[in-house]
Design a protein around this motif. Sequence first.
Motif, short mmCIF file in Angstrom:
data_model
loop_
_atom_site.label_atom_id
_atom_site.label_comp_id
_atom_site.label_asym_id
_atom_site.label_seq_id
_atom_site.Cartn_x
_atom_site.Cartn_y
_atom_site.Cartn_z
N GLN A 120 0.84 -1.16 0.02
CA GLN A 120 0.03 0.29 -0.06
C GLN A 120 0.83 1.51 -0.12
O GLN A 120 0.32 2.29 -0.56
N ASP A 121 2.10 1.17 0.70
CA ASP A 121 3.04 2.29 0.66
C ASP A 121 3.46 2.60 -0.82
O ASP A 121 3.54 3.96 -1.14
N ALA A 122 3.83 1.55 -1.74
CA ALA A 122 3.90 1.74 -2.96
C ALA A 122 2.78 2.36 -3.70
O ALA A 122 3.12 3.23 -4.36
N ARG A 123 1.56 2.17 -3.42
CA ARG A 123 0.61 2.75 -3.91
C ARG A 123 0.51 4.42 -3.65
O ARG A 123 0.47 5.12 -4.59
N VAL A 124 1.06 4.61 -2.52
CA VAL A 124 1.06 6.25 -2.31
C VAL A 124 2.14 6.74 -2.77
O VAL A 124 2.25 7.86 -3.46
N ASN A 125 3.67 6.10 -2.74
CA ASN A 125 4.65 6.58 -3.47
C ASN A 125 4.63 6.59 -4.96
O ASN A 125 5.22 7.56 -5.68
N GLY A 126 4.27 5.59 -5.36
CA GLY A 126 4.46 5.59 -6.94
C GLY A 126 3.14 5.44 -7.61
O GLY A 126 3.45 5.48 -8.88
N GLY A 127 1.98 5.25 -7.05
CA GLY A 127 0.75 5.14 -7.58
C GLY A 127 0.61 6.53 -8.52
O GLY A 127 -0.05 6.40 -9.56
N SER A 128 0.82 7.95 -8.13
CA SER A 128 0.41 8.81 -8.81
C SER A 128 1.16 9.06 -10.34
O SER A 128 0.72 9.66 -11.01
N THR A 129 2.26 8.06 -10.17
CA THR A 129 3.02 8.23 -11.60
C THR A 129 2.42 6.98 -12.43
O THR A 129 2.79 6.90 -13.54
N MET A 130 2.09 5.93 -11.76
CA MET A 130 1.64 4.49 -12.55
C MET A 130 0.77 4.73 -13.38
O MET A 130 0.64 4.33 -14.60
N LEU A 131 -0.36 5.65 -12.89
CA LEU A 131 -1.60 5.80 -14.03
C LEU A 131 -1.48 6.18 -15.05
O LEU A 131 -1.86 5.89 -16.22
N PRO A 132 -0.59 7.63 -15.00
CA PRO A 132 -0.26 8.08 -16.37
C PRO A 132 0.35 7.21 -17.28
O PRO A 132 0.22 7.19 -18.68
N GLN A 133 1.33 6.44 -16.81
CA GLN A 133 2.36 5.62 -17.70
C GLN A 133 1.39 4.43 -18.07
O GLN A 133 1.46 4.14 -19.57
N ILE A 134 0.32 3.97 -17.46
CA ILE A 134 -0.59 3.02 -18.05
C ILE A 134 -1.41 3.60 -19.15
O ILE A 134 -1.41 2.96 -20.27
N HIS A 135 -2.02 4.80 -18.98
CA HIS A 135 -2.64 5.50 -19.98
C HIS A 135 -1.81 5.64 -21.20
O HIS A 135 -2.19 5.35 -22.17
N GLU A 136 -0.63 6.11 -21.08
CA GLU A 136 0.10 6.29 -22.33
C GLU A 136 0.65 4.99 -22.90
O GLU A 136 0.60 5.07 -24.12
N ALA A 137 0.90 3.99 -22.24
CA ALA A 137 1.33 2.54 -23.07
C ALA A 137 0.15 2.12 -23.64
O ALA A 137 0.03 1.45 -24.70
N LEU A 138 -1.22 2.22 -23.10
CA LEU A 138 -2.47 1.71 -23.77
C LEU A 138 -2.82 2.76 -25.05
O LEU A 138 -3.10 2.01 -25.83
N GLU A 139 -2.33 3.91 -25.11
CA GLU A 139 -2.71 4.43 -26.07
C GLU A 139 -1.49 4.26 -27.39
O GLU A 139 -1.80 4.10 -28.47
N LEU A 140 -0.46 3.79 -26.92
CA LEU A 140 0.65 3.26 -27.90
C LEU A 140 0.12 2.14 -28.32
O LEU A 140 0.30 1.91 -29.72
#
Length: 1259
Positions: free
Chosen positions: A19-39
């Motif tokens: 859950q800590d990773a969600r707080v620390n890295g979660g904010s950057t993970m969602l945009p990366q997922i969006h970008e990857a799906l668009e590609l």
Amino acid sequence: MNGSANGHSTLGAEAMPAQDARVNGGSTMLPQIHEALELVHGAYSSNESRRQASLFLEEIKTNDEAPYHGFTLASDKSQQPVVRHYALSLLEYAIRHKWAEYSEEQATALRQWVLQLSQNVSPEDPLYLRNKTAQLWVEIAKRSWGAAWIDMDELLVQLWNLPGSVVQKEFVLFVLETLSDEVFNGDDTVAVLREGALSKACVEIFTPATVLTEAFPNRQIGTAVRCGEEGWLVRLGELLNQCLETDLYNNPQYQSCAVKALAVYKSVMPWAIPRAIASASCVQQMCKSLAASSVAVQLASVEALHALYCRMHFSDEEFLSLVCPMYRSQMVDLLRKLYEWSVVNPNDIDDEKYLFAKKFSEMMSNLGSFIEQKISAIPEDCDLPNLLNLFLAIAQSPSFVISIPILVTWTRLLRSDTIGSSPTMTPIIAPLLELCSSRLIRYESMPENSDDPSLVFLLEDIDTIPERHAFLGNYRRYCVTIIELVVRQKQSEAIYHILGQFDQSVQHLYDGQPPFSVEKYSKTSIPFLRVDAHFTVIEAALKGYMKWRSVHGSKLQQDQEQQRVAIENNLEAWCERLLELNFEDPLIRKRALQLAVAFSTNALDRKVGFMLKVLEHILMSQPLERPELAAYTEAVKELQSDGTYELQRLASKMPDQLLDVYEQLEAKVNEIIASGRLEAKRQTSYQTFLFTIIHRATNIDPDLRLRKLQGFINPVQQLWKDPQLEQSITSFAGFCDLLGLDGVREFLVSRRVHEIDNWALYQLDAEGQALQAGLDERLKALPLRTTKSFLACSTEKVEKDTSAYKISCALWRDALPVILPNLLKFLSHAHAFHNPANWSGLPPEMRGLVGRILTDRFWQAGISEGTKEDFYARVTGTKSTMEGFASSIRGSVRAVREACYSMLWCMSRLDVDFYGFSELPGPLAHALFSDAHCLSSHQLIGLLNVVRLMVDDCPVEVRGHFVPPILATCFAQMDAKISSEWEKLAQKQVSQTPGDNLTEEMKEESILRQLTHTAVMMIGGFLDPARPKIDPQIALDVGKDALANGSNPSSAYPTMRKFCLTSSTILEPLLLFLAHAIRMRDGRCCGVVLRVFRSIIPDFAASQDSPLSSSIREFISTDVLKACISSLNEPYFVDLQKDLAHLIASILTHYSPVTDTPRQILLTLPGLQEKSVDKCIDYIMRPGMQQRQQRALVLDLLRDLKGVSISEQGRISKSVSTARKERSKMQQEFLKEQPQQTQQADNRRPSPSLEGVAGMFDT
């Protein structure tokens, strides 16, 4: 309850890992997922960027925080559907691959997220998102329902009862259908391992409580998993009723809901308690759906009814409640109207209607089968007359695919004397006979541009010629069976009707057709096809009559005996009229001759006078050939050839009657031979006719018989003693000189044949024609054909322990030592001729010609261009060309080779007179196999067949001496040859270029598949546990000898299976070949090999070990296991994955307690952890573990190594026309040849890259 009332998690995301990773890295993970799906989904992304993005998205799934991101994105309705679908796949990965790692708290949280997503599905969500969410529900249910998750049913009911849109109900329906399919039909490891608990829970929630109490009054109620008293069968019925009361045509949402409810019915009907189906009025609801104003609903209803009536057994009570409602007048009327509505125009097919009609026919076929099973239980209020009329109408459909399931039903109904003799059947018999008679025409021989509706449908339904031929063969088989059964029931009435049909038809044979012309002769003219169909009907009637006569035998009542005499007198008169008809078409005359002989040797076997008329007709019927008209001349030759065959039939069936006129026959035969009009082959046939009469007759003095028979055999024996012959075959060069092949090489070199592109266009000069004629004359002068013919007459269809068999042994006893040595030399040289190394005198650049010259030309259905008749016309037309010269060369060698095969098999029928030569096995194995690797796949099939026959016939007392050298050499050669041919094929497919001759390659592939199948079936036969220990007659003789010696006859000799499995000489090459066959890309052969291995694995796990058992066990644990895993990895073998997993499980089960080798092999595989392997082996070996569960464990362990089928790699939605082309299990069976399967080449695809498997076994 395990979840809150509103379905929200009481624990939230914090219960998940990282859950800590969600707080620390979660904010950057969602945009990366969006970008990857668009590609990934972007139309303008580069391949490399799309690949990198895909890898990133796959890696995310393994991240500990992935489930939370999945829930977050999937819950956000503002996200694009493709993003939400990916988000659901994150949750799916966590459930499928990490569930076992989660604590109870984490698993509960994950379940709550899925429940929340499920509760929030809405009509605005795309269907694939709603279904994906429902699939997540099912995945969790398979893992925890009935254990940690108790209230699943209650939550489903809550969703079901939500007011408003039907979306929640559709969601529940998807869950119920998928859960039923996974639990009762799936191979998912989790579902299989929990099958007991899950299946019990499914029965619990679907069945009304009152039915459970009635059906299982003493059951122990464990954990309560159901909600409510009614059960889902009742709820489904109520929903279906509500949907049907609306205007489905204008309410697509309710129509979709009804289809989904019926889909659940379809999934549940095969396993639901029959009393529950009746109590919930399921049949009534399905019948009501049949009358709906929606084709989709009607089709779904038919499929659900079909699933119910596929159940094989109902008690009388269940039959009355579930089947008989379909037999009542109101329902029969509805079924009739549905069928009439579903009829389509063959030239403008309505896809939806036609698909419905096919499913409807199969459902009706199953429904009709219960009539024969339960005839005594059918109540009087059932409308059987109209139901049978409906069956007749469906069978009369011009579409054979619709008609054939009902033909199967008619064969079952007519086998019942009660039904067949019922007055209800009387008005149906004539149209049924008319139908079957009209459908016996050979549609595969009709021109494809015909406007016959049945042919139009056939071409639309079945694309490939081999499948079409197999289907039509099965269709005709059912028609013939129906005619036989009708004649058995109705005798004279049916027979006279059938003969009358022919008499009427023959008067109008050429109506609407051009008159007969030898100049424009065709072997598939419409008049011939009509007569052929009529004769097939009459042959079927004859079989039916003979079965009636054989059943009653000498027990015929007086009126029946009078009926028999009257029928046979009328049949004799009809046959005499048939012989008087002057058919101009040679093939029609041939069929008439066959029919006359069939009557003479069966129904009219007491009419000696008629038999003599048939005999006279054959002897006097000598139509003139017209060499300038190839097609007509070929037909005349067929008639002549069949005439000699029919003579042989008469001689073998009625020898005593013919013996009375033997002197006259002998004089007539000698007169015909003396005329000089007969070629050598026909002369021999006439002589064997006389030979067979003497050989098979019972009322002749034994000494006289032997003297007469020796009069035939002694001249043949003298030919083999010819010093010049013996000298010629001592060397390969002498053999070539004997056959006239010595001048061939010089001719080929002098004409520079290797520089000629198209041999068929190169006309032979005078020298070439003289060489060609010499080949034919030299071959005729050899004693092979004559010896083969007399040996065949002496042994074929001659049972041991008969006087004829004893005479054969005595007759050939002195001849075999003379013939056999030279025969083996002939065979050895004939094989050696195929070895280019033996073609001395050919320059290096011409060595490649040998294979071209000796490759047989043959026609293959579905692969060769044009029809079979076109092929034979091309062969005949090229006789005077270089292609014809090559054909003559290989024809001479082929004739020698095949005559040797035939003679060896006939000799093997002579028991110890053949097998008793102590020095035979070595020279025989050398002659058979020394150059066998140079034979083509097509030629090797014949070699394997003769080897199988010789081994089968070998007396058990000499088996140990004779069989090992033969089979050891055979398996070693087959392994080398077949394996190398598959390797060559794979290389060709990888390096294909647009200019390649795909037709020839497809023929080669098809023949290679046939050769492989012949080899594996031979091995399967030798190792068959159900194979009789020894031939019954041999067993009798051995038993007498054993009893005389005071021993136990049953244990005197091992079975063939045990003999092979305990002989290292045989077993080692046999197992090597089988191990290699697992990797050969032929699904049918691989399936056979896997079954063979499963049957023999237990034989080498015995506690009483031996060096042989140990070495075989290690070989199977290493090489065979590796082969299985490699094939499991390859997409080609995706349909065999269950069988491969089954074999792997067998190896682990039987050998893991004795050796660690299987475990070590598994540990070398990439990505497999020691803990997972040990856990799998531990589970597999637990007592009571079912095979299905063991197989599922293996598939789960190797899930990341399994190949994926093309269909799974990217699913494409199917149109109605595509769905119409798909085949049910019943339709697939109709496309198989009986008894053999259709031979055809599989779809040609390049061999897939095996880089992912190449390093699997590196240590």
